[in-house]
Design a protein around this motif. Structure first.
Motif, PDB file in Angstrom:
ATOM      1  N   THR A   5      10.934  -4.898  -5.543  1.00 17.58           N
ATOM      2  CA  THR A   5      10.784  -6.190  -6.226  1.00 17.58           C
ATOM      3  C   THR A   5      11.797  -6.310  -7.355  1.00 17.58           C
ATOM      4  N   ASP A   6      11.978  -5.213  -8.061  1.00 18.60           N
ATOM      5  CA  ASP A   6      12.895  -5.186  -9.201  1.00 18.60           C
ATOM      6  C   ASP A   6      14.348  -5.360  -8.766  1.00 18.60           C
ATOM      7  N   VAL A   7      14.779  -4.579  -7.773  1.00 14.87           N
ATOM      8  CA  VAL A   7      16.207  -4.591  -7.410  1.00 14.87           C
ATOM      9  C   VAL A   7      16.595  -5.777  -6.529  1.00 14.87           C
ATOM     10  N   SER A   8      15.598  -6.423  -5.879  1.00 10.76           N
ATOM     11  CA  SER A   8      15.930  -7.554  -4.996  1.00 10.76           C
ATOM     12  C   SER A   8      15.387  -8.880  -5.523  1.00 10.76           C
ATOM     13  N   ASN A   9      14.913  -8.861  -6.775  1.00 11.86           N
ATOM     14  CA  ASN A   9      14.313 -10.062  -7.369  1.00 11.86           C
ATOM     15  C   ASN A   9      13.201 -10.636  -6.495  1.00 11.86           C
ATOM     16  N   GLY A  10      12.403  -9.737  -5.925  1.00  9.26           N
ATOM     17  CA  GLY A  10      11.245 -10.169  -5.138  1.00  9.26           C
ATOM     18  C   GLY A  10      11.553 -10.637  -3.732  1.00  9.26           C
ATOM     19  N   LYS A  11      12.793 -10.422  -3.266  1.00 10.32           N
ATOM     20  CA  LYS A  11      13.188 -10.913  -1.939  1.00 10.32           C
ATOM     21  C   LYS A  11      12.540 -10.112  -0.803  1.00 10.32           C
ATOM     22  N   TYR A  12      12.361  -8.813  -1.015  1.00  7.61           N
ATOM     23  CA  TYR A  12      11.893  -7.955   0.082  1.00  7.61           C
ATOM     24  C   TYR A  12      10.480  -7.435  -0.149  1.00  7.61           C
ATOM     25  N   LEU A  13       9.652  -7.568   0.895  1.00 11.23           N
ATOM     26  CA  LEU A  13       8.274  -7.102   0.828  1.00 11.23           C
ATOM     27  C   LEU A  13       7.994  -6.096   1.946  1.00 11.23           C
ATOM     28  N   LEU A  14       7.244  -5.074   1.625  1.00  9.74           N
ATOM     29  CA  LEU A  14       6.855  -4.078   2.616  1.00  9.74           C
ATOM     30  C   LEU A  14       5.739  -4.622   3.501  1.00  9.74           C
ATOM     31  N   GLU A  15       5.765  -4.236   4.772  1.00  8.42           N
ATOM     32  CA  GLU A  15       4.699  -4.629   5.697  1.00  8.42           C
ATOM     33  C   GLU A  15       3.984  -3.368   6.171  1.00  8.42           C
ATOM     34  N   TYR A  16       2.676  -3.348   6.015  1.00 13.00           N
ATOM     35  CA  TYR A  16       1.871  -2.189   6.419  1.00 13.00           C
ATOM     36  C   TYR A  16       1.625  -2.220   7.925  1.00 13.00           C
ATOM     37  N   ILE A  17       1.867  -1.081   8.589  1.00  8.93           N
ATOM     38  CA  ILE A  17       1.655  -0.998  10.037  1.00  8.93           C
ATOM     39  C   ILE A  17       0.428  -0.146  10.365  1.00  8.93           C
ATOM     40  N   GLY A  18       0.279   0.975   9.683  1.00  5.55           N
ATOM     41  CA  GLY A  18      -0.839   1.863   9.964  1.00  5.55           C
ATOM     42  C   GLY A  18      -0.729   3.114   9.092  1.00  5.55           C
ATOM     43  N   SER A  19      -1.487   4.135   9.455  1.00  4.70           N
ATOM     44  CA  SER A  19      -1.415   5.384   8.707  1.00  4.70           C
ATOM     45  C   SER A  19      -1.379   6.565   9.675  1.00  4.70           C
ATOM     46  N   GLU A  20      -0.836   7.672   9.226  1.00  2.00           N
ATOM     47  CA  GLU A  20      -0.738   8.875  10.044  1.00  2.00           C
ATOM     48  C   GLU A  20      -0.487  10.079   9.152  1.00  2.00           C
ATOM     49  N   PHE A  21      -0.706  11.255   9.690  1.00  2.00           N
ATOM     50  CA  PHE A  21      -0.265  12.455   8.999  1.00  2.00           C
ATOM     51  C   PHE A  21       1.175  12.713   9.413  1.00  2.00           C
ATOM     52  N   ALA A  22       2.055  12.879   8.430  1.00  2.00           N
ATOM     53  CA  ALA A  22       3.470  13.076   8.727  1.00  2.00           C
ATOM     54  C   ALA A  22       4.042  14.148   7.795  1.00  2.00           C
ATOM     55  N   GLN A  23       5.138  14.717   8.220  1.00  2.00           N
ATOM     56  CA  GLN A  23       5.792  15.751   7.397  1.00  2.00           C
ATOM     57  C   GLN A  23       6.381  15.125   6.135  1.00  2.00           C
ATOM     58  N   VAL A  24       6.188  15.801   5.011  1.00  2.00           N
ATOM     59  CA  VAL A  24       6.742  15.303   3.752  1.00  2.00           C
ATOM     60  C   VAL A  24       7.564  16.384   3.082  1.00  2.00           C
TER      61      VAL A  24
END
Length: 206
Positions: A187-206
């Motif tokens: 939001t900060d770097v794009s002046n609110g132009k880009y929004l995340l879209e939630y798809i689902g959840s999973e266990f993943a490597q971090v």
């Protein structure tokens, strides 16, 4: 359990102790059936071995099992299991194959040998951390694509897919507790132009 340690791949390693050959195998498994099948495979492969010792720990029902397979009680399966527990590993099965070399090992030496067998096996199989992650997507302009990749890297996100069309749609997984901060940064770097879209959840490597 929001986070756990396991192994990434199936792998093996070996060493010689007083002419006895010890081979350690490790594999990621999720069920008792998968662990049992893996143990059976190693036993079939090394049907002529003196011992095929095993241990495994599963998240499923907090299962812990081991076998000394003929070695003196407490000198084989337990030390192999202890390595998994001390490393906080789950969903892992280890098998220790021993070809007797003619020289008897005392109880202390056996414990150390099977501990080492388990340790080299899990090290060869690459210990990784898995965490509960959100799978998200975001569509960005081509001009922002490189910047987006840098931001995702800064937040330790794992890119799963990038679809190049009129814009670039990036699908990625990220630890749940980092999503809010990532959106704030975007939001900060794009002046609110880009929004995340939630798809689902999973266990993943971090």
């Amino acid at each position: 359990m929001e986070e756990y340690r396991t192994v990434e791949i199936s792998a093996d390693d070996f060493f010689i102790e007083k002419k006895s050959k010890f081979i350690g195998y490790a594999k990621p498994v999720k069920t008792v059936e998968e662990a049992t099948e893996f143990i059976s495979q190693i036993r079939s492969k090394h049907w002529d071995a003196t011992h095929n010792v095993y241990a495994y720990v599963l998240r499923e029902n907090n299962t812990q099992r081991y076998s000394d397979d003929g070695e003196p009680g407490g000198t084989a399966g337990v030390p192999m299991l202890d390595v998994l527990l001390k490393e906080n590993l789950v969903d892992v099965c280890v098998v220790g194959t021993r070809y007797f070399g003619g020289t008897l090992l005392g109880a202390g030496s056996l414990v150390r040998a099977y501990s080492h067998t388990s340790k080299i096996a899990v090290e060869a199989a690459h210990i990784i951390t898995m965490a509960e992650c959100d799978v998200m997507s975001i569509a960005v302009d081509y001009s922002f694509y490189e910047r987006m990749n840098i931001i995702l890297s800064d937040f330790s996100a794992n890119i799963k897919d990038s679809d190049f069309a009129d814009n670039v749609k990036i699908t990625f997984s990220i630890k749940k507790d980092r999503v809010e901060a990532l959106q704030a940064k975007l939001t900060d770097v794009s002046n609110g132009k880009y929004l995340l879209e939630y798809i689902g959840s999973e266990f993943a490597q971090v």
